[in-house]
Write a protein that holds these residues in place. Structure first.
Motif, PDB file in Angstrom:
ATOM      1  N   LYS A 150       0.879  -1.404  -0.017  1.00  0.00           N
ATOM      2  CA  LYS A 150       0.002  -0.085  -0.008  1.00  0.00           C
ATOM      3  C   LYS A 150       0.973   1.220   0.056  1.00  0.00           C
ATOM      4  O   LYS A 150       0.631   2.489  -0.615  1.00  0.00           O
ATOM      5  CB  LYS A 150      -0.792   0.044   1.174  1.00  0.00           C
ATOM      6  N   SER A 151       1.932   1.177   0.783  1.00  0.00           N
ATOM      7  CA  SER A 151       2.805   2.417   0.711  1.00  0.00           C
ATOM      8  C   SER A 151       4.305   1.765   0.161  1.00  0.00           C
ATOM      9  O   SER A 151       5.125   1.769   1.388  1.00  0.00           O
ATOM     10  CB  SER A 151       2.787   2.628   2.305  1.00  0.00           C
ATOM     11  N   PRO A 152       4.516   1.916  -0.934  1.00  0.00           N
ATOM     12  CA  PRO A 152       5.810   1.271  -1.399  1.00  0.00           C
ATOM     13  C   PRO A 152       7.032   2.102  -1.171  1.00  0.00           C
ATOM     14  O   PRO A 152       8.190   1.681  -1.200  1.00  0.00           O
ATOM     15  CB  PRO A 152       5.689   1.012  -3.014  1.00  0.00           C
ATOM     16  N   ASN A 153       7.003   3.469  -0.586  1.00  0.00           N
ATOM     17  CA  ASN A 153       7.715   4.156  -0.252  1.00  0.00           C
ATOM     18  C   ASN A 153       8.052   4.359   1.338  1.00  0.00           C
ATOM     19  O   ASN A 153       8.773   5.280   1.648  1.00  0.00           O
ATOM     20  CB  ASN A 153       7.644   5.688  -0.893  1.00  0.00           C
ATOM     21  N   GLY A 154       7.091   3.621   1.968  1.00  0.00           N
ATOM     22  CA  GLY A 154       6.977   3.785   3.680  1.00  0.00           C
ATOM     23  C   GLY A 154       6.171   5.019   3.784  1.00  0.00           C
ATOM     24  O   GLY A 154       5.390   5.509   2.911  1.00  0.00           O
ATOM     25  N   LYS A 155       6.006   5.193   5.021  1.00  0.00           N
ATOM     26  CA  LYS A 155       4.992   6.184   5.274  1.00  0.00           C
ATOM     27  C   LYS A 155       5.821   7.440   6.214  1.00  0.00           C
ATOM     28  O   LYS A 155       5.170   8.355   6.019  1.00  0.00           O
ATOM     29  CB  LYS A 155       4.020   5.617   6.360  1.00  0.00           C
ATOM     30  N   LEU A 156       6.968   6.944   6.734  1.00  0.00           N
ATOM     31  CA  LEU A 156       7.163   8.021   7.474  1.00  0.00           C
ATOM     32  C   LEU A 156       8.195   9.185   6.718  1.00  0.00           C
ATOM     33  O   LEU A 156       8.712   8.742   5.509  1.00  0.00           O
ATOM     34  CB  LEU A 156       8.275   7.534   8.706  1.00  0.00           C
ATOM     35  N   ARG A 157       8.277  10.605   7.028  1.00  0.00           N
ATOM     36  CA  ARG A 157       8.862  11.429   6.106  1.00  0.00           C
ATOM     37  C   ARG A 157      10.309  11.653   6.804  1.00  0.00           C
ATOM     38  O   ARG A 157      10.799  11.521   7.789  1.00  0.00           O
ATOM     39  CB  ARG A 157       8.200  12.872   6.590  1.00  0.00           C
ATOM     40  N   GLU A 165      14.751  14.257  -2.533  1.00  0.00           N
ATOM     41  CA  GLU A 165      14.506  15.001  -3.231  1.00  0.00           C
ATOM     42  C   GLU A 165      13.484  16.103  -3.453  1.00  0.00           C
ATOM     43  O   GLU A 165      13.308  17.287  -3.979  1.00  0.00           O
ATOM     44  CB  GLU A 165      14.242  14.128  -4.715  1.00  0.00           C
ATOM     45  N   LYS A 166      12.502  15.749  -2.222  1.00  0.00           N
ATOM     46  CA  LYS A 166      11.273  16.677  -1.930  1.00  0.00           C
ATOM     47  C   LYS A 166      11.340  16.586  -0.589  1.00  0.00           C
ATOM     48  O   LYS A 166      11.791  16.047   0.477  1.00  0.00           O
ATOM     49  CB  LYS A 166      10.206  15.878  -2.369  1.00  0.00           C
ATOM     50  N   ILE A 167      10.877  17.806   0.024  1.00  0.00           N
ATOM     51  CA  ILE A 167      11.013  18.232   1.624  1.00  0.00           C
ATOM     52  C   ILE A 167       9.935  17.444   2.484  1.00  0.00           C
ATOM     53  O   ILE A 167      10.075  16.960   3.420  1.00  0.00           O
ATOM     54  CB  ILE A 167      10.567  19.685   2.048  1.00  0.00           C
ATOM     55  N   HIS A 168       8.961  16.687   1.664  1.00  0.00           N
ATOM     56  CA  HIS A 168       7.990  15.919   2.417  1.00  0.00           C
ATOM     57  C   HIS A 168       8.166  14.280   1.971  1.00  0.00           C
ATOM     58  O   HIS A 168       7.146  13.527   2.142  1.00  0.00           O
ATOM     59  CB  HIS A 168       6.575  16.020   2.030  1.00  0.00           C
ATOM     60  N   GLU A 169       9.426  13.831   1.481  1.00  0.00           N
ATOM     61  CA  GLU A 169       9.565  12.374   0.932  1.00  0.00           C
ATOM     62  C   GLU A 169       9.501  11.657   1.913  1.00  0.00           C
ATOM     63  O   GLU A 169       9.878  11.733   3.311  1.00  0.00           O
ATOM     64  CB  GLU A 169      10.942  12.775   0.274  1.00  0.00           C
ATOM     65  N   ARG A 170       9.108  10.443   1.522  1.00  0.00           N
ATOM     66  CA  ARG A 170       8.836   9.268   2.864  1.00  0.00           C
ATOM     67  C   ARG A 170      10.036   8.046   2.460  1.00  0.00           C
ATOM     68  O   ARG A 170      10.587   8.205   1.170  1.00  0.00           O
ATOM     69  CB  ARG A 170       7.674   8.709   2.579  1.00  0.00           C
ATOM     70  N   SER A 171      10.267   7.574   3.536  1.00  0.00           N
ATOM     71  CA  SER A 171      11.050   6.146   3.316  1.00  0.00           C
ATOM     72  C   SER A 171      10.961   5.224   4.423  1.00  0.00           C
ATOM     73  O   SER A 171      10.265   5.480   5.488  1.00  0.00           O
ATOM     74  CB  SER A 171      12.446   6.812   3.812  1.00  0.00           C
ATOM     75  N   PRO A 172      10.793   3.871   3.941  1.00  0.00           N
ATOM     76  CA  PRO A 172      10.940   3.050   4.936  1.00  0.00           C
ATOM     77  C   PRO A 172      11.817   3.074   6.080  1.00  0.00           C
ATOM     78  O   PRO A 172      12.983   3.823   5.809  1.00  0.00           O
ATOM     79  CB  PRO A 172      11.227   1.501   4.194  1.00  0.00           C
ATOM     80  N   ILE A 173      11.772   2.620   7.248  1.00  0.00           N
ATOM     81  CA  ILE A 173      12.881   2.698   8.416  1.00  0.00           C
ATOM     82  C   ILE A 173      13.008   1.454   9.149  1.00  0.00           C
ATOM     83  O   ILE A 173      11.819   1.134   9.685  1.00  0.00           O
ATOM     84  CB  ILE A 173      12.871   4.183   9.051  1.00  0.00           C
ATOM     85  N   PHE A 174      14.070   1.086   9.655  1.00  0.00           N
ATOM     86  CA  PHE A 174      14.409   0.066  10.756  1.00  0.00           C
ATOM     87  C   PHE A 174      15.418   0.662  11.429  1.00  0.00           C
ATOM     88  O   PHE A 174      16.332   1.091  11.193  1.00  0.00           O
ATOM     89  CB  PHE A 174      14.699  -1.321   9.988  1.00  0.00           C
ATOM     90  N   LEU A 175      14.928   0.832  12.726  1.00  0.00           N
ATOM     91  CA  LEU A 175      16.093   1.544  13.589  1.00  0.00           C
ATOM     92  C   LEU A 175      16.055   0.932  15.023  1.00  0.00           C
ATOM     93  O   LEU A 175      15.034   0.469  15.439  1.00  0.00           O
ATOM     94  CB  LEU A 175      15.985   2.997  13.610  1.00  0.00           C
ATOM     95  N   GLY A 176      17.177   0.716  15.713  1.00  0.00           N
ATOM     96  CA  GLY A 176      17.244   0.504  17.267  1.00  0.00           C
ATOM     97  C   GLY A 176      18.632  -0.128  17.560  1.00  0.00           C
ATOM     98  O   GLY A 176      19.503   0.095  16.819  1.00  0.00           O
ATOM     99  N   SER A 177      18.507  -1.253  18.352  1.00  0.00           N
ATOM    100  CA  SER A 177      19.902  -1.833  18.673  1.00  0.00           C
ATOM    101  C   SER A 177      20.545  -2.401  17.566  1.00  0.00           C
ATOM    102  O   SER A 177      20.139  -2.720  16.561  1.00  0.00           O
ATOM    103  CB  SER A 177      19.415  -2.901  19.722  1.00  0.00           C
ATOM    104  N   TYR A 178      21.956  -2.135  17.619  1.00  0.00           N
ATOM    105  CA  TYR A 178      23.049  -2.396  16.612  1.00  0.00           C
ATOM    106  C   TYR A 178      22.606  -3.916  16.223  1.00  0.00           C
ATOM    107  O   TYR A 178      22.598  -4.014  14.950  1.00  0.00           O
ATOM    108  CB  TYR A 178      24.351  -2.334  17.130  1.00  0.00           C
ATOM    109  N   GLU A 179      22.485  -4.848  17.015  1.00  0.00           N
ATOM    110  CA  GLU A 179      22.604  -6.226  16.627  1.00  0.00           C
ATOM    111  C   GLU A 179      21.232  -6.573  15.883  1.00  0.00           C
ATOM    112  O   GLU A 179      21.163  -7.606  15.191  1.00  0.00           O
ATOM    113  CB  GLU A 179      22.882  -7.202  17.774  1.00  0.00           C
TER     114      GLU A 179
END
Length: 348
Positions: free
Chosen positions: A282-289, A321-335
């Motif tokens: 549904k959101s191929p570019n992710g939802k978060l800006r 490339e745009k100020i409201h661009e979106r991206s998938p994201i995985f963040l947290g503990s290194y391992e």
């Protein structure tokens, strides 16, 4: 004896008051950081003090809105209007605070379609990207919401343009968020670690309560909206399956998902684990800006010893490339992030 006790109590009160004046406030902390750079003129300190003022103002507004609902002043029909008002109010507060600091040239807000280019008489050397009230749909149920911000330096003295903020996150000089919840907490990094400050309402000051935050190398919590599971890609599906049904004998991870990015990332930062907002059908570019959600949170995670990954690369290496661009994201503990990176690498 009573007089002696009274005298001792008075002495203890004075000692407590004296201790309270020796607290590490956020202003004192930033001034200490500034003193490490003899060439500094205090511009960043002034900018940050205006951001802090904006956070205090929004914290007060959020608390007032919550109190109004609690005592029944807001009817069911007014709740959405109140939420919208708080969104708009928070944006106005931060735009005015940032422009009046005299230290900014370009502002990008989640609430504004276009970037704000500051008039020449009030211009300074910083660009600020921000989400004034992230998670505002949660106001009605008392869930923690917050303000997220990132700061860039202008790289020239010409007329500012929108392109001045379309830079990779690794060029940010500072990032942070302020969480409005059971307590008001501001988490900040200026590129030398992460520190947390809690607002003391009796003093009206943010006090250093969480010095040098380090995220655990590995956590036992994963945070994702499982309602989107049917639309996930292979690596995300495999990772979440592994969290729930580990085959190596390790205990399963616990699921914790608030749906307010500030609250979910704050918990991840303190307790460890991983926060996932993947791309899906549904959101191929992710939802978060990218500019005012992904970059500041990724900056903080890396500064605390964690990682942030988009499914393709290090998050801070993205060039929007745009100020409201979106991206998938995985963040947290290194391992934990290493594991999801390995799953994506195996798909290539």
């Amino acid at each position: 004896t009573r007089e002696r006790e009274k005298g001792r109590g008075s002495k203890m009160d004075h000692e407590a008051d004296a201790y309270r004046t020796d607290l590490m406030t956020i202003t004192r902390f930033v001034l200490n950081e500034q003193s490490k750079y003899p060439e500094s003129r205090g511009d960043f300190t002034i900018l940050l003090s205006n951001i802090v003022l904006g956070c205090k103002f929004v914290c007060s507004a959020v608390n007032k809105a919550g109190l109004a609902k609690l005592i029944g002043l807001a009817g069911e029909t007014n709740i959405q209007a109140e939420q919208k008002k708080l969104d708009v109010l928070s944006n106005d507060v931060f735009v005015k605070a940032l422009v009046s600091s005299g230290r900014t040239s370009v502002l990008v807000s989640e609430e504004d379609e276009e970037a704000t280019l500051v008039e020449s008489s009030k211009r300074g050397k910083y660009c600020v990207v921000f989400d004034p009230l992230d998670g505002s749909s949660n106001i009605d149920c008392g869930v923690s919401i917050g303000t997220i911000f990132g700061i860039y330096t202008m790289s020239h003295n010409d007329e500012p343009t929108t392109e001045d903020v379309l830079k990779p996150g690794n060029e940010m000089v500072a990032a942070g968020y302020c969480m409005y919840g059971s307590s008001c907490m501001l988490v900040l990094s200026t590129g030398t670690g992460v520190n947390g400050f809690t607002l003391d309402p009796s003093l009206g000051e943010f006090i250093l309560t969480h010095p040098d935050i380090k995220i655990p190398k590995k956590g036992n919590i994963y945070s994702v909206n499982e309602g989107n599971a049917q639309n996930w890609d292979g690596p995300t599906t495999k990772y979440v399956e592994k969290c729930k049904f580990p085959k190596d004998g390790s205990p399963a991870k616990s699921l914790r998902y608030v749906g307010s990015m500030v609250a979910d990332v704050h918990r991840t930062l303190l307790y460890g684990g991983i926060f996932l907002y993947p791309a899906d059908k549904k959101s191929p570019n992710g939802k978060l800006r990218v500019l005012y959600e992904v970059f500041p949170m990724s900056f903080l995670m890396e500064q605390a010893g964690g990682q942030a990954f988009t499914g393709k690369k290090r998050a801070l290496d993205l060039v929007p490339e745009k100020i409201h661009e979106r991206s998938p994201i995985f963040l947290g503990s290194y391992e934990d992030v290493e594991e999801i990176k390995a799953l994506y690498a195996a798909e290539e």
